[in-house]
Design an enzyme around this catalytic site. Structure first.
Site, PDB file in Angstrom:
ATOM      1  N   ASP A  90       0.807  -1.237   0.000  1.00 36.35           N
ATOM      2  CA  ASP A  90       0.000   0.000   0.000  1.00 36.35           C
ATOM      3  C   ASP A  90       0.832   1.276   0.000  1.00 36.35           C
ATOM      4  O   ASP A  90       0.287   2.362   0.207  1.00 36.35           O
ATOM      5  CB  ASP A  90      -0.903   0.003   1.242  1.00 36.35           C
ATOM      6  CG  ASP A  90      -2.157  -0.844   1.053  1.00 36.35           C
ATOM      7  OD1 ASP A  90      -2.873  -0.613   0.067  1.00 36.35           O
ATOM      8  OD2 ASP A  90      -2.399  -1.731   1.888  1.00 36.35           O
ATOM      9  N   GLU A 120      -0.385   9.487   1.453  1.00 31.06           N
ATOM     10  CA  GLU A 120      -1.087  10.445   2.329  1.00 31.06           C
ATOM     11  C   GLU A 120      -1.253   9.920   3.753  1.00 31.06           C
ATOM     12  O   GLU A 120      -1.257  10.694   4.716  1.00 31.06           O
ATOM     13  CB  GLU A 120      -2.488  10.710   1.756  1.00 31.06           C
ATOM     14  CG  GLU A 120      -3.398  11.456   2.694  1.00 31.06           C
ATOM     15  CD  GLU A 120      -4.796  11.661   2.151  1.00 31.06           C
ATOM     16  OE1 GLU A 120      -5.484  10.673   1.856  1.00 31.06           O
ATOM     17  OE2 GLU A 120      -5.184  12.812   2.006  1.00 31.06           O
ATOM     18  N   ASP A 121      -1.387   8.603   3.889  1.00 36.08           N
ATOM     19  CA  ASP A 121      -1.699   8.047   5.204  1.00 36.08           C
ATOM     20  C   ASP A 121      -0.520   8.084   6.175  1.00 36.08           C
ATOM     21  O   ASP A 121      -0.700   7.868   7.373  1.00 36.08           O
ATOM     22  CB  ASP A 121      -2.210   6.603   5.043  1.00 36.08           C
ATOM     23  CG  ASP A 121      -3.556   6.585   4.349  1.00 36.08           C
ATOM     24  OD1 ASP A 121      -4.382   7.456   4.653  1.00 36.08           O
ATOM     25  OD2 ASP A 121      -3.759   5.722   3.475  1.00 36.08           O
ATOM     26  N   ARG A 136       0.913  -1.605   7.491  1.00 38.33           N
ATOM     27  CA  ARG A 136       1.293  -0.366   6.802  1.00 38.33           C
ATOM     28  C   ARG A 136       2.281   0.480   7.617  1.00 38.33           C
ATOM     29  O   ARG A 136       2.824   1.455   7.099  1.00 38.33           O
ATOM     30  CB  ARG A 136       0.031   0.459   6.454  1.00 38.33           C
ATOM     31  CG  ARG A 136      -0.911  -0.267   5.474  1.00 38.33           C
ATOM     32  CD  ARG A 136      -1.855   0.696   4.787  1.00 38.33           C
ATOM     33  NE  ARG A 136      -1.114   1.749   4.098  1.00 38.33           N
ATOM     34  CZ  ARG A 136      -1.658   2.852   3.610  1.00 38.33           C
ATOM     35  NH1 ARG A 136      -2.943   3.060   3.734  1.00 38.33           N
ATOM     36  NH2 ARG A 136      -0.915   3.759   3.006  1.00 38.33           N
ATOM     37  N   ARG A 180      -9.099   3.032  11.414  1.00 36.96           N
ATOM     38  CA  ARG A 180      -7.668   3.274  11.288  1.00 36.96           C
ATOM     39  C   ARG A 180      -7.127   4.313  12.274  1.00 36.96           C
ATOM     40  O   ARG A 180      -5.925   4.389  12.489  1.00 36.96           O
ATOM     41  CB  ARG A 180      -7.351   3.752   9.863  1.00 36.96           C
ATOM     42  CG  ARG A 180      -7.730   2.768   8.784  1.00 36.96           C
ATOM     43  CD  ARG A 180      -6.840   1.541   8.815  1.00 36.96           C
ATOM     44  NE  ARG A 180      -7.230   0.573   7.795  1.00 36.96           N
ATOM     45  CZ  ARG A 180      -6.806   0.590   6.549  1.00 36.96           C
ATOM     46  NH1 ARG A 180      -5.977   1.529   6.158  1.00 36.96           N
ATOM     47  NH2 ARG A 180      -7.207  -0.324   5.700  1.00 36.96           N
ATOM     48  N   HIS A 200     -12.052   6.286   5.377  1.00 37.38           N
ATOM     49  CA  HIS A 200     -11.393   7.439   5.999  1.00 37.38           C
ATOM     50  C   HIS A 200     -12.310   8.664   5.978  1.00 37.38           C
ATOM     51  O   HIS A 200     -13.239   8.737   5.171  1.00 37.38           O
ATOM     52  CB  HIS A 200     -10.129   7.818   5.202  1.00 37.38           C
ATOM     53  CG  HIS A 200      -8.977   6.870   5.355  1.00 37.38           C
ATOM     54  ND1 HIS A 200      -8.352   6.295   4.272  1.00 37.38           N
ATOM     55  CD2 HIS A 200      -8.330   6.417   6.456  1.00 37.38           C
ATOM     56  CE1 HIS A 200      -7.352   5.519   4.707  1.00 37.38           C
ATOM     57  NE2 HIS A 200      -7.325   5.578   6.018  1.00 37.38           N
ATOM     58  N   CYS A 223      -5.095  10.439  -1.674  1.00 42.69           N
ATOM     59  CA  CYS A 223      -4.204   9.539  -0.915  1.00 42.69           C
ATOM     60  C   CYS A 223      -2.896   9.250  -1.628  1.00 42.69           C
ATOM     61  O   CYS A 223      -1.982   8.703  -1.016  1.00 42.69           O
ATOM     62  CB  CYS A 223      -4.925   8.259  -0.549  1.00 42.69           C
ATOM     63  SG  CYS A 223      -5.302   7.230  -1.927  1.00 42.69           S
TER      64      CYS A 223
HETATM   65  C1  CIR Z   1      -5.695   0.781   2.703  1.00 43.22           C
HETATM   66  O1  CIR Z   1      -6.692   0.122   2.934  1.00 43.22           O
HETATM   67  O2  CIR Z   1      -4.996   1.234   3.601  1.00 43.22           O
HETATM   68  C2  CIR Z   1      -5.297   1.000   1.262  1.00 43.22           C
HETATM   69  N1  CIR Z   1      -5.611  -0.146   0.482  1.00 43.22           N
HETATM   70  C3  CIR Z   1      -5.983   2.217   0.708  1.00 43.22           C
HETATM   71  C4  CIR Z   1      -5.603   3.478   1.436  1.00 43.22           C
HETATM   72  C5  CIR Z   1      -6.218   4.686   0.849  1.00 43.22           C
HETATM   73  N2  CIR Z   1      -5.820   5.834   1.586  1.00 43.22           N
HETATM   74  C6  CIR Z   1      -6.468   6.981   1.585  1.00 43.22           C
HETATM   75  O3  CIR Z   1      -7.512   7.093   0.987  1.00 43.22           O
HETATM   76  N3  CIR Z   1      -5.981   7.961   2.313  1.00 43.22           N
END
Ligand code: CIR
Length: 255
Positions: free
Chosen positions: A59, A64-65, A84, A129, A159, A246
């Protein structure tokens, strides 16, 4: 503006999934769409800096995360999916050239996708999350710089920024089934088309709104509101539950 992106891992198809069934992902197509997204960032005035992927981290394209970047500092997050958490190391190294760094620590969990900055207020979705400890630690780190932090309850979406994003100076785009518009006092809002529940994730860069071509009905609403929509194909990364915010961290560069 600097947009930091991250290359797509060969293991993208092993990504975290919460609301979608696992389906095949065409890596060539995903990378082509990612490159076109980067081009849209450039056309909107950003310098794009693509970090190498870590092939073991499916991922990691969803950069962004991993951080909340403000003008005064960058907070390195502790992503809510344990798989992650190793993504943050390379991002911290990159951001360290641009901002003083601060870190969230256990028991905090927080994904950057849950943080919507509106002026000096950081709205944080309390989600699968991001937890209350994440909200509290974030508040402790940013309050000295004059930011307020507000927790926002979320419906059945991944999110906060799946449910709401800023699209213009005083306007939000949101899905009222997933987030209560009254959580954002003083802000006007536009609802997504009811047939496009996933359509609230838009990336505003000055006068331009980078927006997935998969949501034409909501795009029409944005156009009618006078916004300049820059459409991008993003459906391949959407299979991994990624949207347009993201895939980048946007920060003002000094000077
Ligand atoms: C996740 O589930 O963490 C990733 N497959 C997708 C994350 C998307 N992040 C975001 O929209 N900020």
């Amino acid at each position: 503006m600097l947009a930091i992106t991250r290359a797509i891992s060969d293991r993208l198809a092993e990504c975290q999934l919460t609301h979608l069934e696992r389906q095949p992902i065409d890596l060539v197509r995903a990378r082509r769409q990612h490159a076109a997204y980067e081009e849209a960032l450039r056309q909107a005035g950003c310098r794009v800096w693509r970090l190498e992927c870590d092939g073991d981290l499916p991922d990691s394209v969803f950069i962004e995360d991993t951080a909340v970047v403000l003008d005064q500092l960058a907070v390195i997050t502790r992503p809510g999916a344990p798989e992650r958490q190793p993504e943050t190391a390379a991002v911290a190294r990159a951001l360290g050239d641009h901002r003083p760094l601060a870190w969230l620590k256990e028991p905090a969990c927080l994904d950057g996708g849950d943080v919507l900055r509106l002026g000096r207020t950081l709205y944080v979705g309390v989600s699968r999350r991001s937890n209350q400890a994440g909200v509290g630690q974030l508040e402790g780190l940013v309050a000295p710089y004059g930011y307020q932090v507000r927790a926002v309850p979320l419906g059945a979406c991944l999110h906060l920024k799946t449910a709401v994003t800023q699209v213009a100076a005083e306007l939000l785009l949101l899905n009222p089934d997933w987030v209560d518009p009254t959580a954002f006092p003083g802000w006007g809002w536009l609802a997504v088309d009811p047939q496009e529940p996933m359509a609230a994730n838009a990336l505003q860069l000055g006068p331009v709104v980078i927006y997935p071509e998969a949501y034409p009905r909501t795009a029409e609403r944005l156009g009618r509101a006078g916004l300049a929509v820059r459409s991008v194909a993003a459906d391949e990364l959407a299979r991994a539950e990624g949207g347009v915010t993201c895939c980048s961290l946007i920060l003002a560069e000094a000077g």
